[in-house]
Design an enzyme around this catalytic site. Structure first.
Site, PDB file in Angstrom:
ATOM      1  N   ARG A 232       0.692  -1.355  -0.001  1.00 65.49           N
ATOM      2  CA  ARG A 232      -0.049   0.190   0.224  1.00 65.49           C
ATOM      3  C   ARG A 232       0.946   1.295   0.032  1.00 65.49           C
ATOM      4  O   ARG A 232       0.464   2.286  -0.226  1.00 65.49           O
ATOM      5  CB  ARG A 232      -0.856   0.055   1.201  1.00 65.49           C
ATOM      6  CG  ARG A 232      -2.103  -1.072   0.991  1.00 65.49           C
ATOM      7  CD  ARG A 232      -3.014  -0.662   2.153  1.00 65.49           C
ATOM      8  NE  ARG A 232      -2.311  -1.528   3.570  1.00 65.49           N
ATOM      9  CZ  ARG A 232      -3.173  -1.457   4.429  1.00 65.49           C
ATOM     10  NH1 ARG A 232      -4.060  -0.744   4.738  1.00 65.49           N
ATOM     11  NH2 ARG A 232      -2.517  -2.150   5.534  1.00 65.49           N
ATOM     12  N   GLN A 233       2.297   1.150   0.475  1.00 67.99           N
ATOM     13  CA  GLN A 233       2.889   2.299   0.578  1.00 67.99           C
ATOM     14  C   GLN A 233       3.704   2.587  -1.025  1.00 67.99           C
ATOM     15  O   GLN A 233       4.707   2.321  -1.086  1.00 67.99           O
ATOM     16  CB  GLN A 233       4.017   2.203   1.546  1.00 67.99           C
ATOM     17  CG  GLN A 233       4.966   3.364   1.801  1.00 67.99           C
ATOM     18  CD  GLN A 233       3.976   4.512   2.318  1.00 67.99           C
ATOM     19  OE1 GLN A 233       3.045   4.472   2.760  1.00 67.99           O
ATOM     20  NE2 GLN A 233       4.617   5.890   2.218  1.00 67.99           N
TER      21      GLN A 233
ATOM     22  N   HIS B  92      -3.121  -4.904  -2.889  1.00 64.58           N
ATOM     23  CA  HIS B  92      -4.052  -3.643  -3.052  1.00 64.58           C
ATOM     24  C   HIS B  92      -4.178  -3.059  -4.247  1.00 64.58           C
ATOM     25  O   HIS B  92      -5.395  -2.771  -4.750  1.00 64.58           O
ATOM     26  CB  HIS B  92      -3.515  -2.679  -1.830  1.00 64.58           C
ATOM     27  CG  HIS B  92      -4.475  -1.584  -1.545  1.00 64.58           C
ATOM     28  ND1 HIS B  92      -6.086  -1.627  -1.400  1.00 64.58           N
ATOM     29  CD2 HIS B  92      -4.587  -0.260  -1.770  1.00 64.58           C
ATOM     30  CE1 HIS B  92      -6.622  -0.665  -1.435  1.00 64.58           C
ATOM     31  NE2 HIS B  92      -5.639   0.325  -1.440  1.00 64.58           N
TER      32      HIS B  92
ATOM     33  N   ASP C 113     -16.189   0.851  -0.177  1.00 63.94           N
ATOM     34  CA  ASP C 113     -15.491   2.126  -0.886  1.00 63.94           C
ATOM     35  C   ASP C 113     -15.562   1.707  -2.530  1.00 63.94           C
ATOM     36  O   ASP C 113     -15.784   1.091  -2.762  1.00 63.94           O
ATOM     37  CB  ASP C 113     -14.266   2.559  -0.320  1.00 63.94           C
ATOM     38  CG  ASP C 113     -13.272   1.237  -0.288  1.00 63.94           C
ATOM     39  OD1 ASP C 113     -13.284   0.383  -1.299  1.00 63.94           O
ATOM     40  OD2 ASP C 113     -12.141   1.132   0.595  1.00 63.94           O
TER      41      ASP C 113
ATOM     42  N   LYS D 184     -16.547   6.409   0.837  1.00 63.38           N
ATOM     43  CA  LYS D 184     -15.846   6.795   2.146  1.00 63.38           C
ATOM     44  C   LYS D 184     -14.895   7.831   2.158  1.00 63.38           C
ATOM     45  O   LYS D 184     -14.254   7.877   1.076  1.00 63.38           O
ATOM     46  CB  LYS D 184     -15.402   5.499   2.982  1.00 63.38           C
ATOM     47  CG  LYS D 184     -13.983   5.204   2.456  1.00 63.38           C
ATOM     48  CD  LYS D 184     -13.531   3.849   3.267  1.00 63.38           C
ATOM     49  CE  LYS D 184     -12.035   3.522   2.770  1.00 63.38           C
ATOM     50  NZ  LYS D 184     -11.483   2.143   3.154  1.00 63.38           N
TER      51      LYS D 184
ATOM     52  N   ASP E 126     -14.472  -6.797   0.820  1.00 67.61           N
ATOM     53  CA  ASP E 126     -13.423  -5.716   0.755  1.00 67.61           C
ATOM     54  C   ASP E 126     -11.807  -6.686   0.523  1.00 67.61           C
ATOM     55  O   ASP E 126     -11.897  -7.751   0.709  1.00 67.61           O
ATOM     56  CB  ASP E 126     -12.916  -4.832   1.944  1.00 67.61           C
ATOM     57  CG  ASP E 126     -12.357  -3.566   1.524  1.00 67.61           C
ATOM     58  OD1 ASP E 126     -11.949  -3.390   0.631  1.00 67.61           O
ATOM     59  OD2 ASP E 126     -12.401  -2.676   2.484  1.00 67.61           O
TER      60      ASP E 126
ATOM     61  N   THR F   3      -7.702  -2.066  10.564  1.00 68.70           N
ATOM     62  CA  THR F   3      -8.486  -1.535  12.052  1.00 68.70           C
ATOM     63  C   THR F   3      -9.756  -1.800  12.091  1.00 68.70           C
ATOM     64  O   THR F   3     -10.246  -1.512  13.195  1.00 68.70           O
ATOM     65  CB  THR F   3      -7.894  -0.059  11.955  1.00 68.70           C
ATOM     66  OG1 THR F   3      -8.818   0.715  10.959  1.00 68.70           O
ATOM     67  CG2 THR F   3      -6.361   0.387  11.713  1.00 68.70           C
TER      68      THR F   3
ATOM     69  N   THR G  79     -13.153   0.811   8.213  1.00 71.74           N
ATOM     70  CA  THR G  79     -13.958   0.758   6.903  1.00 71.74           C
ATOM     71  C   THR G  79     -15.187   0.137   7.396  1.00 71.74           C
ATOM     72  O   THR G  79     -16.318   0.435   6.806  1.00 71.74           O
ATOM     73  CB  THR G  79     -13.261   0.149   5.931  1.00 71.74           C
ATOM     74  OG1 THR G  79     -11.978   1.103   5.650  1.00 71.74           O
ATOM     75  CG2 THR G  79     -13.903   0.486   4.419  1.00 71.74           C
TER      76      THR G  79
HETATM   77  C1  R5P Z   1      -8.620   0.691   1.455  1.00 72.27           C
HETATM   78  O1  R5P Z   1      -8.958   1.220   0.445  1.00 72.27           O
HETATM   79  C2  R5P Z   1      -8.829  -0.740   1.213  1.00 72.27           C
HETATM   80  O2  R5P Z   1      -9.495  -1.535   0.386  1.00 72.27           O
HETATM   81  C3  R5P Z   1      -9.382  -1.332   2.879  1.00 72.27           C
HETATM   82  O3  R5P Z   1     -10.698  -0.878   3.086  1.00 72.27           O
HETATM   83  C4  R5P Z   1      -8.735  -0.641   4.146  1.00 72.27           C
HETATM   84  O4  R5P Z   1      -7.503  -1.012   3.933  1.00 72.27           O
HETATM   85  C5  R5P Z   1      -9.142  -1.310   5.446  1.00 72.27           C
HETATM   86  O5  R5P Z   1      -8.337  -0.876   6.226  1.00 72.27           O
HETATM   87  P1  R5P Z   1      -9.242  -0.498   7.651  1.00 72.27           P
HETATM   88  O6  R5P Z   1      -9.806  -1.760   8.126  1.00 72.27           O
HETATM   89  O7  R5P Z   1      -8.022   0.224   8.595  1.00 72.27           O
HETATM   90  O8  R5P Z   1     -10.085   0.599   7.717  1.00 72.27           O
END
Ligand code: R5P
Length: 302
Positions: A92-93, A126, A164, A187, A214, A219, A222
């Site tokens: 993701r980075q 991702h 999202d 979101k 997803d 965390t 989302t």
């Molecule tokens: C972000 O766009 C990903 O698709 C996930 O929705 C996100 O990484 C979930 O992270 P968290 O559980 O911290 O919201």
């Protein structure tokens, strides 16, 4: 071909070896008193292709280094090294989100390549574009079908919801596989542990078993507002399904509080409080395809 299973192979290493009918050796890892890691292949082998299976969730650096220590050690005597990293850390980075931030995924890819890895296999990263920087063969496994089968076993009246906009294609594919309706919300990320809903896009929630679908749950920031929204719209139950269950900072507790009844994932990460689909078949199929391809085009792996 030999399968070398890392300490974070999650059993995928053993299963893939069985499915392909090839030898499997588990890597041995020990720690020096100062905390440094020692990795060892406890058996001799003379295969020309080595497949190292090692996922890279927390502790990310340790898991990646275990893989790279072995790859670098065997590179001179093995023709082809395939690294299967079911959950790819740092994917993701892929840009500097704030000025001066290191683009970590580039470094990880360079280190893997320079350790002698010729082909990299990753499950639902991702984003796939950043992996092009690897420079060797990259194979991306799409585990949506496998995860969806798991959901199908136990959810009666599903309505798939993407939490999202970036997850829409994946969630749509899941809804198609389940033969059910689909909706999505949008979101805004307020912080790394907080999101808010900015837009909703209809959907018949009444009496439905909503499944928030997803690519990963980290965390739970989302899923939490998405679950609260689904109940407010009349959902009978809300579950969550994600390929990678990273699950940090009390994510499970947070989701439970929001009424999430069931949690589905895959064994890219061995999260024990969820119903996990086994991706070994997807990995075996991918390796089989890659190695057959290799016979036709050896240069791909060099
Ligand atoms: C972000 O766009 C990903 O698709 C996930 O929705 C996100 O990484 C979930 O992270 P968290 O559980 O911290 O919201």
């Amino acid at each position: 071909m030999i399968i070398l299973g890392g300490s974070s192979g999650n059993g995928i290493d053993e299963s893939v070896a069985k499915l392909l009918g090839v030898r499997h050796v588990k890597l041995e890892t020990t720690k020096f008193p100062d905390g440094e890691m020692k990795v060892r292949i406890p058996e001799r082998f003379d295969d020309d292709t080595a497949v190292i299976i090692q996922s890279a969730p927390y502790p990310q650096e340790r898991n990646l280094f275990e893989l790279m220590f072995i790859a670098d050690d065997i590179r001179e005597r093995v023709g082809n090294i395939i690294a299967v990293i079911p959950y790819m850390a740092y994917a993701r980075q892929d840009k500097s989100f704030t000025q001066g931030e290191a683009i970590s995924v580039n470094t990880v890819l360079k280190l893997l390549r320079n350790s002698g890895v010729g082909a990299l296999v990753v499950v639902n990263p991702h984003k796939s574009e950043p992996l092009a920087k690897f420079g060797g063969t990259v194979e991306i496994i799409n585990a949506v079908g496998t995860l969806t089968k798991k959901v199908k076993e136990s959810v009666e009246k599903p309505l798939i919801m993407s939490p999202d906009i970036s997850g829409v294609p994946m969630a749509k594919a899941a809804a198609e596989a389940l033969g059910c309706e689909f909706t999505y919300i949008e979101k805004k990320r307020e912080s790394s542990t907080q999101t808010t809903i900015t837009q909703t896009h209809g959907g018949d929630f009444n009496g439905k078993d909503v499944v928030i679908f997803d690519d990963m749950i980290s965390t739970g920031s989302t899923v939490e507002p998405a679950a609260t929204f689904a109940y407010a719209q009349g959902a009978r139950s809300v579950s969550a399904a994600a390929i990678h269950l990273v699950m940090v900072n009390g994510a499970l507790e947070r989701m439970r509080k929001a009424g999430v009844k069931r949690l589905f994932g895959t064994n890219t990460i061995a999260f024990k409080d969820a119903e996990l689909a086994d991706i070994s078949g997807d990995v075996a199929e991918c390796i089989s395809r890659l190695t057959k391809y290799k016979e036709m085009k050896l240069s791909t792996f060099s």
